[in-house]
Design a protein around this motif. Structure first.
Motif, PDB file in Angstrom:
ATOM      1  N   LEU A   1      73.916  49.400  24.465  1.00 25.10           N
ATOM      2  CA  LEU A   1      73.997  49.117  25.902  1.00 25.10           C
ATOM      3  C   LEU A   1      72.726  48.459  26.413  1.00 25.10           C
ATOM      4  O   LEU A   1      72.781  47.528  27.234  1.00 25.10           O
ATOM      5  N   ALA A   2      71.565  48.932  25.950  1.00 21.25           N
ATOM      6  CA  ALA A   2      70.305  48.362  26.422  1.00 21.25           C
ATOM      7  C   ALA A   2      70.184  46.903  26.021  1.00 21.25           C
ATOM      8  O   ALA A   2      69.712  46.064  26.807  1.00 21.25           O
ATOM      9  N   HIS A   3      70.623  46.565  24.812  1.00 21.84           N
ATOM     10  CA  HIS A   3      70.543  45.166  24.372  1.00 21.84           C
ATOM     11  C   HIS A   3      71.548  44.302  25.115  1.00 21.84           C
ATOM     12  O   HIS A   3      71.292  43.111  25.336  1.00 21.84           O
ATOM     13  N   ALA A   4      72.685  44.861  25.489  1.00 17.18           N
ATOM     14  CA  ALA A   4      73.644  44.083  26.286  1.00 17.18           C
ATOM     15  C   ALA A   4      73.039  43.668  27.617  1.00 17.18           C
ATOM     16  O   ALA A   4      73.307  42.574  28.126  1.00 17.18           O
ATOM     17  N   LEU A   5      72.205  44.515  28.194  1.00 13.93           N
ATOM     18  CA  LEU A   5      71.587  44.208  29.487  1.00 13.93           C
ATOM     19  C   LEU A   5      70.498  43.159  29.372  1.00 13.93           C
ATOM     20  O   LEU A   5      69.987  42.697  30.397  1.00 13.93           O
TER      21      LEU A   5
END
Length: 425
Positions: free
Chosen positions: A31-35
């Motif tokens: 999720l953090a990399h998607a952001l």
């Protein structure tokens, strides 16, 4: 792993092991990399619905696939223990570009040549797919049919489904409060553009989480291993060709340091091997890595035994086989297998291979190898093993400088004779 390796290995996986859930820290990285994906005007008009429990996943599949017996594709996809449903928000982009720094106050959708809200959400989904590969997971990006949109939207309206939005607030470093609020949930106002979902799961493998300091193990580790093998092999050949004390000493030190330096790469190479092993069997590239590992291990061990003074470690027909013979024989095998292994990997040189970071790492590895070799030589001297008395070129003296004990060509000692008196004239 290296980014180029992630791109090479990225593919859609459509079968999963439901008994191996995705660890929480890996899910948060997804999720953090998607952001970190780009978005027009930093609008970040996206949200991600995370479904982990069997009840949540079953409700999603029921709402988006309808009744009836599932086919083979759906049966395999339903095994994924983690689903992430991306949503896009058109109004977030229209509001953002109506602000004074953009000036599109009419909020006319015709100004947008393509729906950037969908494009940006797709790029965020791609970031998750690449992260899944880097974590040793299988992942798939698939579509939700239009008939499943209403059920998907109803599932997203539940407040407890927005718990992952906290990751967006902590991972967003640019202070744009409005954009952060738009990522706070997936409920009313989010468009029907939740036409895709991404499922990630260990495809019959366990994810590999490397310790801090070993996470960058990859291409540079393999290049360092290749470099040490080349130096060890080249100096090994020179060791038989150079006979002068000074040059022979330099060659012997370089050969020993390169061989022992291989031991320094074991932690990094272990991470690389574990990542390769974590891939599904169908995704593993064929290689001669196992043969190469075994031969290198035997070569290093036999070299250390020779340096310690072990003259023979096996016997055949009563004739001992010297450790040096085993060392040289396995080294020849390493050369053959190494050529086959490198040729099968289809790797090309890259500019980054000579970057400042790579050169600094090579220098640190060379220094560490020399220190390890020096420590080994000190151990030989402290323990008094035969290797402590070998010459500077690394060889052992088997004879003596005194010619008197040497036998005559006939195999018998020649008796001494008194000199004959001179003849009188």
């Amino acid at each position: 792993m290296e980014f180029a390796e992630v791109l090479r290995r990225r593919r859609m996986v459509r079968d999963y092991d439901p008994d191996r859930p995705v660890p929480g820290e890996v899910r948060e990285r997804l999720l953090a990399h998607a952001l970190r994906a780009p978005s027009a005007g930093f609008s970040q008009g996206w949200a991600f619905l995370v479904l982990e429990s069997p009840e949540e996943r079953d409700a999603f599949w029921t709402a988006t696939t309808g009744d009836g017996a599932p086919d083979g594709w759906l049966t395999r996809m339903r095994r994924a223990p983690l689903l992430v449903v991306p949503f896009s928000h058109k109004a977030a982009y229209l509001d953002r570009y109506a602000e004074p720094d953009k000036g599109w106050t009419d909020r006319d959708e015709a100004r947008w040549p393509v729906p950037y809200w969908d494009v940006d959400t797709g790029m965020a989904s791609l970031m998750m797919l690449l992260t899944a590969v880097d974590e040793g997971l299988g992942a798939c990006f698939f579509g939700v049919p239009p008939s499943g949109w209403p059920g998907c939207a109803r599932r997203s309206a539940s407040p407890r489904r927005t718990r992952r939005s906290a990751a967006s607030r902590s991972a967003t470093r640019v202070p744009r409060t409005a954009a952060r609020r738009r990522c706070a949930g997936a409920g009313a106002g989010w468009t029907r553009s939740c036409t895709a979902a991404a499922g990630a799961a260990p495809a019959h493998t366990e994810p590999v989480v490397a310790p801090r300091g070993l996470q960058r193990a990859g291409r540079r580790s393999n290049l360092a291993l290749l470099g040490l093998l080349l130096v060890a092999g080249g100096t090994g050949v020179l060791g038989f060709a150079v006979g002068t004390p000074t040059a022979g000493r330099v060659v012997a030190v370089a050969h020993g340091a390169a061989g022992l330096g291989l031991l320094l790469l074991v932690p990094w190479k272990t991470v690389v091997v574990r990542r390769a092993r974590s891939k599904p069997p169908a995704l593993r590239a064929p290689s001669a890595a196992y043969w190469l590992t075994g031969l290198v291990a035997v070569c290093v061990v036999s070299g250390v035994l020779h340096a310690a003074g072990a003259a023979g470690i096996w016997a055949t027909s009563g004739t001992p086989i010297a450790a040096l013979q085993v060392h040289v024989g396995t080294a020849i095998g390493v050369v053959v297998v190494l050529v086959a292994h490198v040729w099968g990997r289809h790797q090309r040189p890259r500019p980054v291979d000579l970057s400042r970071r790579t050169l600094l790492g090579a220098g640190a590895l060379a220094g560490g190898s020399y220190v390890l070799w020096t420590a080994t030589e000190g151990i030989w001297r402290l323990t008094g093993v035969p290797g402590a008395t070998r010459s500077g070129t690394g060889s052992y003296q088997r004879g003596t400088d005194d010619p008197r004990p040497c036998p005559s060509p006939s195999g018998r000692r020649t008796p001494s004779r008194s000199p004959r008196p001179p003849r009188s004239g």
